[in-house]
Design an enzyme around this catalytic site. Structure first.
Site, PDB file in Angstrom:
ATOM      1  N   SER A 128     -17.135  81.021  26.251  1.00 18.91           N
ATOM      2  CA  SER A 128     -18.614  80.358  26.290  1.00 18.91           C
ATOM      3  C   SER A 128     -19.830  81.484  26.069  1.00 18.91           C
ATOM      4  O   SER A 128     -20.944  81.276  26.131  1.00 18.91           O
ATOM      5  CB  SER A 128     -18.847  79.670  27.061  1.00 18.91           C
ATOM      6  OG  SER A 128     -18.764  78.461  27.355  1.00 18.91           O
ATOM      7  N   TYR A 163     -25.334  76.603  23.109  1.00 20.35           N
ATOM      8  CA  TYR A 163     -25.212  75.345  24.232  1.00 20.35           C
ATOM      9  C   TYR A 163     -27.136  75.418  24.517  1.00 20.35           C
ATOM     10  O   TYR A 163     -27.376  74.481  25.070  1.00 20.35           O
ATOM     11  CB  TYR A 163     -25.011  75.588  25.867  1.00 20.35           C
ATOM     12  CG  TYR A 163     -24.202  76.249  25.504  1.00 20.35           C
ATOM     13  CD1 TYR A 163     -22.631  74.654  25.442  1.00 20.35           C
ATOM     14  CD2 TYR A 163     -23.260  77.442  25.971  1.00 20.35           C
ATOM     15  CE1 TYR A 163     -21.563  75.303  25.653  1.00 20.35           C
ATOM     16  CE2 TYR A 163     -21.797  77.547  25.714  1.00 20.35           C
ATOM     17  CZ  TYR A 163     -20.984  76.396  25.851  1.00 20.35           C
ATOM     18  OH  TYR A 163     -19.196  76.398  25.459  1.00 20.35           O
ATOM     19  N   ARG A 183      -8.780  74.466  20.801  1.00 19.00           N
ATOM     20  CA  ARG A 183      -9.723  75.193  19.346  1.00 19.00           C
ATOM     21  C   ARG A 183      -9.196  76.338  19.258  1.00 19.00           C
ATOM     22  O   ARG A 183      -9.775  77.595  20.374  1.00 19.00           O
ATOM     23  CB  ARG A 183     -11.591  75.241  19.789  1.00 19.00           C
ATOM     24  CG  ARG A 183     -12.211  75.001  18.908  1.00 19.00           C
ATOM     25  CD  ARG A 183     -13.820  75.266  19.212  1.00 19.00           C
ATOM     26  NE  ARG A 183     -13.432  77.043  19.627  1.00 19.00           N
ATOM     27  CZ  ARG A 183     -14.495  77.189  20.755  1.00 19.00           C
ATOM     28  NH1 ARG A 183     -14.957  76.088  21.333  1.00 19.00           N
ATOM     29  NH2 ARG A 183     -15.189  78.372  21.143  1.00 19.00           N
ATOM     30  N   GLU A 202     -10.301  84.421  19.729  1.00 18.10           N
ATOM     31  CA  GLU A 202      -9.943  84.604  20.297  1.00 18.10           C
ATOM     32  C   GLU A 202      -8.863  82.536  20.111  1.00 18.10           C
ATOM     33  O   GLU A 202     -10.079  81.478  19.490  1.00 18.10           O
ATOM     34  CB  GLU A 202     -10.540  84.125  21.733  1.00 18.10           C
ATOM     35  CG  GLU A 202     -11.595  82.846  21.242  1.00 18.10           C
ATOM     36  CD  GLU A 202     -12.686  83.650  22.348  1.00 18.10           C
ATOM     37  OE1 GLU A 202     -12.797  83.911  23.349  1.00 18.10           O
ATOM     38  OE2 GLU A 202     -13.826  82.588  22.449  1.00 18.10           O
ATOM     39  N   GLY A 250     -15.463  73.056  24.945  1.00 15.55           N
ATOM     40  CA  GLY A 250     -16.487  72.470  25.440  1.00 15.55           C
ATOM     41  C   GLY A 250     -16.587  71.575  25.534  1.00 15.55           C
ATOM     42  O   GLY A 250     -16.323  70.984  24.127  1.00 15.55           O
TER      43      GLY A 250
END
Length: 313
Positions: free
Chosen positions: A157, A223, A262, A277, A283
């Site tokens: 994140s 977000y 992902r 990565e 999410g």
């Protein structure tokens, strides 16, 4: 790549009693809680028998009592995405969505993921990593120049990530990253557009390209911001996108990852992809990328949740 196989089951009763694991204690807790609410509403709409567990203690208690048949894992970061939950459930003989113990632990470790990619001919930005007591990181500026990216080794994140454009800011960036773990990774900056490839059951979803007015695609851009722009179709021609989907799937699977996830990469001006990565529990919020990519190929949120749950079969 843009055609998914028919769903494996049609009766929600075949899933048994599902434990939806959310929250936990990592810095990604809020992301997990937000996605968990959306997934829980979807399971309810589809008639799946489930209970919600914040963290693992109450989940394990319920499993020992025989009231949970499988787990939908949406705990991000350490404690949920790093193999610890998967290993415990493996010992308890309870199936769980997504990747198993080894792949979860490996993908959570950016350093070892990058080592494996390098050994398999998959480009990743040049990097060095440092432990808690190592102070040699100032030499990285001489090695890579500026700007640099400083990241915690085992967190997602974009939490704890800093883009460093001045050498004087490197020390504080390292200290911030060390708030989230002992190991820090410092990467050379690759200039290019940022792309994301969702994966579901051995298929790469349509690529998403992201643009943000921020310095990079940070936590706020992911977000909180309404100014982040998502492009799907991503703007590449069909042949180029297909090749990048294939390479993204290879980058995912060479780490042993399976089920769903992902992969994130940058595409430079020469058309070279640089992989950043892999995520085995991405999410599922209203800003999240995998639901957006699935929707672009006609897979709605409820179907996506169902397909993710099927990865536990």
């Amino acid at each position: 790549m843009n055609h998914l196989a028919p769903m494996k089951i049609s009766d929600p009763g075949q899933f048994g009693r599902v434990g939806l694991a959310i929250g936990g204690e990592s810095a990604e807790r809020e992301v997990s809680l937000n996605g968990g609410r959306a997934v829980g509403e979807s399971l309810k709409r589809q008639g799946v028998d489930f209970s919600v567990f914040d963290g693992t203690t109450s989940l394990f208690d319920a499993i020992r009592q025989g009231s949970i048949d499988r787990v939908f894992n949406l705990v991000h970061g350490p404690g949920g995405e790093d193999g610890s939950l998967q290993g415990a459930l493996q010992l308890m003989k309870v199936p769980v969505t997504g990747s198993g113990l080894a792949a979860s632990a490996l993908t959570m470790d950016k350093v070892r993921s990058k080592w494996i990619w390098e050994r398999n001919g998959i480009a990743t930005p040049p990097f060095v990593h440092f432990g808690r007591d190592e102070e040699r990181y100032s030499r990285v500026v001489e090695k890579f120049g500026l700007p640099l990216f400083v990241k915690p080794t085992s967190l997602g994140s974009s939490i704890g990530v800093t883009r460093v454009s001045q050498a004087s800011a490197l020390s504080s960036a390292v200290e911030l990253a060390r708030c989230y773990g002992d190991s820090v990774i410092i990467e050379a900056e690759i200039v290019g557009a940022e792309y994301f490839a969702g994966v579901i059951d051995g298929n790469a979803l349509p690529l998403i390209r992201v643009e943000t007015p921020n310095e990079f695609y940070d936590y706020a851009a992911k977000y909180e911001s309404d100014e982040t722009r998502y492009f799907c179709p991503c703007g590449l021609d069909a042949d180029a996108e297909s090749k990048l989907q294939e390479l993204s799937l290879k980058a995912f699977e060479v780490l042993g990852a399976s089920g769903w996830g992902r992969v994130d990469f940058l595409l430079d001006a020469a058309g070279t992809p640089w992989f950043l990565e892999a995520n085995t529990t991405p999410g599922m919020t209203d800003h999240s990328l995998v639901p957006q990519a699935a929707a672009a190929m006609g897979v709605g949120f409820d179907e996506l949740v169902w397909r993710i749950l099927e990865t536990s079969l």
